[in-house]
Design an enzyme around this catalytic site. Structure first.
Site, PDB file in Angstrom:
ATOM      1  N   ASP A  50      -6.471   6.814  34.556  1.00  0.00           N
ATOM      2  CA  ASP A  50      -6.257   5.374  34.545  1.00  0.00           C
ATOM      3  C   ASP A  50      -5.544   4.910  33.273  1.00  0.00           C
ATOM      4  O   ASP A  50      -4.698   4.018  33.319  1.00  0.00           O
ATOM      5  CB  ASP A  50      -7.589   4.629  34.738  1.00  0.00           C
ATOM      6  CG  ASP A  50      -8.635   5.016  33.705  1.00  0.00           C
ATOM      7  OD1 ASP A  50      -8.466   6.064  33.056  1.00  0.00           O
ATOM      8  OD2 ASP A  50      -9.614   4.274  33.550  1.00  0.00           O
ATOM      9  N   ASP A  80     -12.302  14.538  35.452  1.00  0.00           N
ATOM     10  CA  ASP A  80     -13.589  13.899  35.738  1.00  0.00           C
ATOM     11  C   ASP A  80     -13.664  13.300  37.137  1.00  0.00           C
ATOM     12  O   ASP A  80     -14.735  12.867  37.570  1.00  0.00           O
ATOM     13  CB  ASP A  80     -13.870  12.796  34.718  1.00  0.00           C
ATOM     14  CG  ASP A  80     -14.158  13.350  33.332  1.00  0.00           C
ATOM     15  OD1 ASP A  80     -14.417  14.562  33.227  1.00  0.00           O
ATOM     16  OD2 ASP A  80     -14.121  12.577  32.361  1.00  0.00           O
ATOM     17  N   TYR A 228     -13.944  23.640  28.281  1.00  0.00           N
ATOM     18  CA  TYR A 228     -12.519  23.765  28.578  1.00  0.00           C
ATOM     19  C   TYR A 228     -12.202  24.905  29.531  1.00  0.00           C
ATOM     20  O   TYR A 228     -11.126  24.951  30.116  1.00  0.00           O
ATOM     21  CB  TYR A 228     -11.726  23.901  27.277  1.00  0.00           C
ATOM     22  CG  TYR A 228     -11.839  22.660  26.424  1.00  0.00           C
ATOM     23  CD1 TYR A 228     -11.180  21.486  26.795  1.00  0.00           C
ATOM     24  CD2 TYR A 228     -12.632  22.629  25.286  1.00  0.00           C
ATOM     25  CE1 TYR A 228     -11.299  20.331  26.046  1.00  0.00           C
ATOM     26  CE2 TYR A 228     -12.761  21.472  24.525  1.00  0.00           C
ATOM     27  CZ  TYR A 228     -12.084  20.333  24.911  1.00  0.00           C
ATOM     28  OH  TYR A 228     -12.218  19.184  24.178  1.00  0.00           O
ATOM     29  N   MET A 229     -13.156  25.814  29.705  1.00  0.00           N
ATOM     30  CA  MET A 229     -12.926  26.915  30.645  1.00  0.00           C
ATOM     31  C   MET A 229     -12.736  26.407  32.068  1.00  0.00           C
ATOM     32  O   MET A 229     -11.952  26.957  32.831  1.00  0.00           O
ATOM     33  CB  MET A 229     -14.095  27.896  30.595  1.00  0.00           C
ATOM     34  CG  MET A 229     -14.216  28.655  29.288  1.00  0.00           C
ATOM     35  SD  MET A 229     -15.723  29.626  29.204  1.00  0.00           S
ATOM     36  CE  MET A 229     -15.489  30.749  30.570  1.00  0.00           C
TER      37      MET A 229
END
Length: 307
Positions: A50, A80, A228-229
């Site tokens: 966004d 997300d 982060y994986m």
């Protein structure tokens, strides 16, 4: 600038991440618009959430102000999965699959070590979609905590102690956004304007360990942070196909002369959406009154942890 020739892009669908490189913080919209005009760019594709789409809308307005005919087209993307209106963001399915592997590792640790808790922290700054879907897919999670929930720390610790006394093991999943609900975040923002969150994972590990020790309950906590994986792996089959369809639609929309729109799937149909329609409503969150959340509670069998 990077020239995206067929030979350059022919294998990028097999790689994780992005060859374009992600970044937070951008030049002023008017500067970008002037650069597009000076270099003769007539089609500008923006990939992001966004915030990125708000920037795209500003750039679109700036191109209108300086009289530059340029198609500004968005492609919604956030790990997300919190972009409103659209069914889901590409990459989310892959992220949930990888998050599930982390949860299964925690379950193995919890079940093969005496008096053990497997604690997993997953991505999700403002919403708990990854934690919710990955926990439902796993079916091994005893407690799932997401930012949409109001959580009493004493109630949480009491339930953890009860679990350890009853079954001598537990798997807990917590979304990173709980760093702003279970405990108070420090002040400050990152380069993208996002609030810097307190690290809820190590906090919970220390609180659980101290509480159980005070209750005379022997435990060990195996903490897993795959942050982060889960977003760095190559796309799975679903997301690879989804990415391809969105890319083709974005180019089709630009070639057809549209601008100031983004492409996405709504109710299983690929559509064009005005950029402002997804940049203004805010994040899409997990509804605590929805069947999805009820399924989660039935799966974990956790009680209400509200204050």
């Amino acid at each position: 600038w990077m020239s995206l020739t067929p030979s350059v892009v022919q294998d990028i669908h097999m790689q994780g991440g992005t060859i374009l490189v992600s970044d937070r913080g951008n030049p002023p919209p008017m500067e970008i618009a002037n650069t597009l005009k000076r270099t003769g760019v007539s089609q500008y594709f923006v990939i992001g959430g966004d915030g990125t789409h708000r920037g795209a809308m500003e750039i679109f307005t700036c191109t209108q102000e300086i009289g530059h005919e340029c198609a500004v087209i968005g492609v919604p993307k956030t790990i997300d999965n919190d972009i409103p209106i659209i069914d889901g963001s590409f990459g989310f399915d892959t992220a949930c699959t990888e998050a599930g592997r982390a949860i299964e590792s925690a379950y193995v640790e919890a079940t093969t070590n005496a008096n053990c808790i497997g604690l997993v922290k997953l991505m999700g700054r403002h919403c708990g979609w990854i934690a919710t879907l990955a926990s439902l897919a796993s079916r091994h999670v005893d407690i799932c905590l997401i930012p949409e929930m109001q959580v009493s720390l004493p109630k949480l610790l009491g339930h953890v102690a009860t679990l350890m006394q009853r079954q001598q093991r537990a798997v807990i999943v917590v979304a990173e956004g709980c760093g702003d609900t279970i405990l108070e975040s420090a002040a400050g923002t990152d380069a993208g304007g996002n609030k810097v969150l307190a690290d809820v994972g190590p906090f919970l590990k220390d609180e659980i360990t101290a509480h159980c020790k005070a209750q005379g309950i022997p435990i060990t906590v195996k903490y897993i942070d795959p942050t982060y994986m889960i977003r760095s792996v190559p796309a799975n089959a679903y997301d690879s196909k989804y990415c391809s369809a969105l890319a083709q639609d974005a180019v089709h929309v630009a070639m057809a002369g549209y601008t100031g729109v983004t492409v996405g799937k709504v109710n299983e149909r690929y559509v064009m959406i005005p950029i402002f329609a997804i940049s203004q409503p805010g994040q899409r969150k997990v509804d605590l009154e929805s069947p999805l959340f009820e399924h989660l509670m039935a799966s974990t069998q956790q009680p209400s942890l509200a204050p």
